[in-house]
Design an enzyme around this catalytic site. Structure first.
Site, PDB file in Angstrom:
ATOM      1  N   ILE A 130       0.854  -1.187   0.000  1.00 44.05           N
ATOM      2  CA  ILE A 130       0.000   0.000   0.000  1.00 44.05           C
ATOM      3  C   ILE A 130       0.892   1.240   0.000  1.00 44.05           C
ATOM      4  CG2 ILE A 130      -1.633   1.347   1.369  1.00 44.05           C
ATOM      5  CD1 ILE A 130      -2.919  -1.045  -0.004  1.00 44.05           C
ATOM      6  N   LYS A 131       0.714   2.075  -1.012  1.00 47.03           N
ATOM      7  CA  LYS A 131       1.519   3.299  -1.130  1.00 47.03           C
ATOM      8  C   LYS A 131       0.813   4.465  -0.443  1.00 47.03           C
ATOM      9  CE  LYS A 131       3.830   4.529  -4.850  1.00 47.03           C
ATOM     10  NZ  LYS A 131       4.106   4.866  -6.276  1.00 47.03           N
TER      11      LYS A 131
END
Length: 317
Positions: A130-131
């Site tokens: 997850i960025k």
């Protein structure tokens, strides 16, 4: 051996692209996406059938038009990630809405939604990163997500304070933006003509972060990102990971010049310092004018691209 294969001896290579054919061509370990790349991918013929599937999914969701539009946007990012995961052995990075960058709870909720969409298609969360933007709120959200077993890629790293806070939060991976740091100094004519290789301010930033992490035994992976030229990439040979655009991957693949390792594991070690407090983080980050400008600009640009994705989807819903 070409430079790309030589570089793979020291560094894990990641493709910075949403283009399936290009990713297949360069055989990276992992792939990173962001709203800019997703927006670009919507114009590719490969994804046109996928767009129809995404819209059909969104129409079945509850809520008003805006809720359906957001559902379509999430589904599009995940479906592109699913296609990419079919052809890479490693992980896909999927980005949280940049408009949530100053709200930890919204980042966490959106991350769980993205992971759930992947899991519904049989993808284990171990294949997803997850960025999040490396604001204080983004870093704190990542700290909680990591505790829940969701690994994170903290992006838009421009200051040492950001990098240090990420390590202290035990995040899985960070993405220092080499090229955008270089751009800031270059646009202000603060570089000399021979500011290259290790004198490049973006390259120097990654060297400093890498050495600090290794010397203090932090497990967070350093992934250099946002490159403008081959020299910047070669000057970081040996960095844990490098995420590279298809244009520069092709230049590396076409060159057979020698590649020499530039970053090495630590030989001296130090005790970890007391973690930064929120006020210390904000002050230290604020002291770096480049980092303040570039973090804010990066969030605005990703938010604008997200808005443009939703605009395209809204017209079709």
């Amino acid at each position: 051996m070409n430079q790309l294969e030589s570089l793979k001896q020291f560094t894990t290579i990641v493709a910075d692209s949403g283009d399936i054919e290009l990713i297949r061509h360069y055989t990276p370990q992992d792939t990173t996406t962001n709203p800019s790349l997703i927006l670009k991918a919507t114009s590719l013929s490969y994804y046109q059938n996928m767009l129809e599937d995404v819209l059909a999914y969104a129409r079945k969701q509850s809520g008003n038009h805006n809720a359906k539009m957001r559902a379509a946007s999430d589904k599009l990012a995940v479906n592109i990630g699913l296609e990419i995961l079919k052809i890479i052995p490693g992980r896909i990075s999927t980005e949280i809405d940049a408009r949530f960058s100053f709200n930890s709870d919204m980042c966490i909720n959106h991350a769980h939604k993205i992971v759930s969409l992947y899991q519904e298609q049989g993808i284990n969360k171990s294949r997803v990163l997850i960025k999040l933007a490396s604001t204080w709120e983004g870093i704190k959200a990542a700290e909680e997500l990591e505790k829940a077993g969701i690994n994170c890629n903290l992006t838009l790293i421009f200051s040492f304070a950001q990098a240090r806070a990420c390590a202290e939060a035990n995040v899985y991976l960070i993405s220092p933006f080499v090229g955008r740091i270089y751009d800031w100094y270059n646009q202000r004519k603060l570089l000399t003509e021979d500011s290259y290789d290790r004198e490049d301010p973006g390259v120097k930033s990654v060297h400093k972060i890498y050495d600090y992490y290794k010397q203090h035994r932090y497990q967070t992976i350093v992934m250099g990102a946002s490159f403008r030229k081959i020299d910047q990439i070669l000057a970081l040979a040996g960095c844990d990971y490098l995420t590279i655009s298809p244009v520069l991957l092709e230049k590396l693949r076409s060159s057979y010049q020698h590649v020499e390792r530039q970053l090495f594991p630590a030989t001296k070690f130090f005790h970890k310092p007391i973690p930064l407090s929120e006020s210390q983080f904000r002050w230290e980050h604020n002291q770096d004018a480049m980092a303040v400008d570039q973090l804010a600009d990066g969030i605005r640009k990703f938010a604008l691209d997200q808005y443009n994705i939703e605009k395209i989807l809204a017209k079709k819903l």
